[in-house]
Design an enzyme around this catalytic site. Sequence first.
Site, PDB file in Angstrom:
ATOM      1  N   ARG A   9      -8.479  -0.094   4.971  1.00 46.41           N
ATOM      2  CA  ARG A   9      -7.549   0.896   4.419  1.00 46.41           C
ATOM      3  C   ARG A   9      -6.251   0.225   3.991  1.00 46.41           C
ATOM      4  NH1 ARG A   9      -6.617   6.131   7.782  1.00 46.41           N
ATOM      5  NH2 ARG A   9      -5.446   6.424   5.860  1.00 46.41           N
ATOM      6  N   LYS A  36       0.835  -1.212   0.000  1.00 48.64           N
ATOM      7  CA  LYS A  36       0.000   0.000   0.000  1.00 48.64           C
ATOM      8  C   LYS A  36       0.861   1.249   0.000  1.00 48.64           C
ATOM      9  CE  LYS A  36      -1.501   1.516   4.147  1.00 48.64           C
ATOM     10  NZ  LYS A  36      -1.287   2.891   4.607  1.00 48.64           N
ATOM     11  N   ASN A  37       1.861   1.280   0.895  1.00 44.72           N
ATOM     12  CA  ASN A  37       2.619   2.518   1.067  1.00 44.72           C
ATOM     13  C   ASN A  37       3.582   2.780  -0.079  1.00 44.72           C
ATOM     14  OD1 ASN A  37       1.196   3.116   3.301  1.00 44.72           O
ATOM     15  ND2 ASN A  37       2.774   2.498   4.779  1.00 44.72           N
ATOM     16  N   ARG A  55       1.783  14.727  13.069  1.00 37.73           N
ATOM     17  CA  ARG A  55       2.282  14.471  11.722  1.00 37.73           C
ATOM     18  C   ARG A  55       2.363  15.723  10.828  1.00 37.73           C
ATOM     19  NH1 ARG A  55      -0.306   9.012   9.515  1.00 37.73           N
ATOM     20  NH2 ARG A  55       1.558   9.014   8.228  1.00 37.73           N
ATOM     21  N   CYS A  88      -3.702  13.263  12.879  1.00 40.46           N
ATOM     22  CA  CYS A  88      -4.436  12.019  12.726  1.00 40.46           C
ATOM     23  C   CYS A  88      -4.296  11.242  14.014  1.00 40.46           C
ATOM     24  CB  CYS A  88      -3.926  11.220  11.534  1.00 40.46           C
ATOM     25  SG  CYS A  88      -2.326  10.522  11.812  1.00 40.46           S
ATOM     26  N   ASP A 104       5.056   0.404  11.826  1.00 40.25           N
ATOM     27  CA  ASP A 104       3.802  -0.165  11.323  1.00 40.25           C
ATOM     28  C   ASP A 104       3.588  -1.622  11.752  1.00 40.25           C
ATOM     29  OD1 ASP A 104       3.321   2.251  10.151  1.00 40.25           O
ATOM     30  OD2 ASP A 104       3.809   1.625   8.117  1.00 40.25           O
TER      31      ASP A 104
END
Length: 447
Positions: free
Chosen positions: A425, A47-48, A147, A142, A333
Amino acid sequence: MESLFPDFKLGKSATTIAPQVKSSSLDKIKIIGGNPLNGTIPISGAKNCALKLMCAALLTEESVYFENSPNTLRDMNSQIELLEYLGCAIKCEGSLMAINASAIETYTAPYDIVRKMRGSILVLGPLLTRFGQAKVSLPGGCAIGTRPVDLHIKGLEEMGATITLDDGYINATAPAGGLQGAKILFPKVSVGATENLLMAATLAKGETVLVNAAKEPEIIDLGECLIKMGAKITGLGTETIRIEGVKSLKGVRHSIVPDRIETGTYIIAAGMTGGTLRLQNARIEHLSAALGFLSQAGIEVEQDKNDIIVSREVERLQGVDIMTEPYPGFPTDLQAQFMAMLTLADGAGMVTETIFENRFMHVPELSRMGADISVQGNSAIVRGVKSLKGAEVMATDLRASVALVLAGLVAEGETTVNRIYHLERGYEDIVGKLGGVGANISRVSGE
Ligand code: EPZ
């Protein structure tokens, strides 16, 4: 649209909206714990990386094609929404995505789309360097911390951009001749700032040097794709990346690197439940720091061609201390998932989070399941307990949510993880993938 994507065979299923994402964000996951996981799980594209590659499509008027793209993720759909708003044509079929940015209509990324996903800030560098202007909403804070994006802005200013912040928007303009190459020293390592500046530098005048750059595999993959598009880049994966600007970039076909965080999550799932999993299309070398700690805990991992085979070596996993760090250190993560694993370990483990200031949202929820965790500042001591008890839980962040799924897989009785939205997500078909290897897991309507 077919003429934009000549080598893309559009079938009836071609769509930009993934079917599972159409469901309600209030849906829940129910898990009855206790089943060991055995079998094969295919690993999706990262995803990233995919989110950034989509922004790289803005750098060329030619069509780009991404294979192994995690098209069903909600974050991918948010990025599609943004790129389509800007004027891109996009088609997805299975795990192929095609993007054409030859008819961009606006350089503004509006708040309503950017607020859904911080990865959208990555359109700033590409829009500014190709079109000389960009207006991107500030993403704001968030769940995991404030951030800021100051490093992105400062780097672009050093390349000659004039940037003002008005009404919550970053308004950026390049000098008349375009962005200028510059030496940019990042005071702290930032994945996003490295990527934004890397993309901006590909079309700038002269050489840009990024010092103290991030080294994540996703950045290397982005850089390798940019090189295939005609960019001149050296030093990927090191602290110093050099980019010699070129006049234009061309289209590309690129296969996205496997998701190392999804891989790490399923490695931990195998270790916690005590089964043997084959993780298809996964790269062991992208997880080397984490694997050291997982092996100390008692999880054995080996590469078999393109797959990874995972099993638990010991009856009960051992407590281990970890500290999150930029790559190649232990990834933030995977911190929540590792903590879920420690809740049942023999002995204690300390988890120290150094990247984000508020990334322990899973702690109170794991505690509700019977975990023994005490937090002091940015560290948490996890004392292993004999068993967890199923409960109704909820988290407000992707990785915290998946940590609760992992806990549910080994807890006694039923666990309900609310707000499946967060999981969608970043984890493609998590219910299907875990269910396919023996987990008693289902999705239920939240209406
Ligand atoms: C990326 O976020 C990932 N997101 C995150 O994954 C990941 O946790 C993070 O990198 C670290 O690995 C995407 O790739 C879309 P950073 P990013 O810039 O780029 C501070 C997930 O779960 N900072 O490396 O936003 C920042 O506040 C997500 O998939 C500044 O101070 O991370 C943080 O403390 C969550 N100023 C630290 O640097 C800036 O201008 C590292 O952030 C930029 C960052």
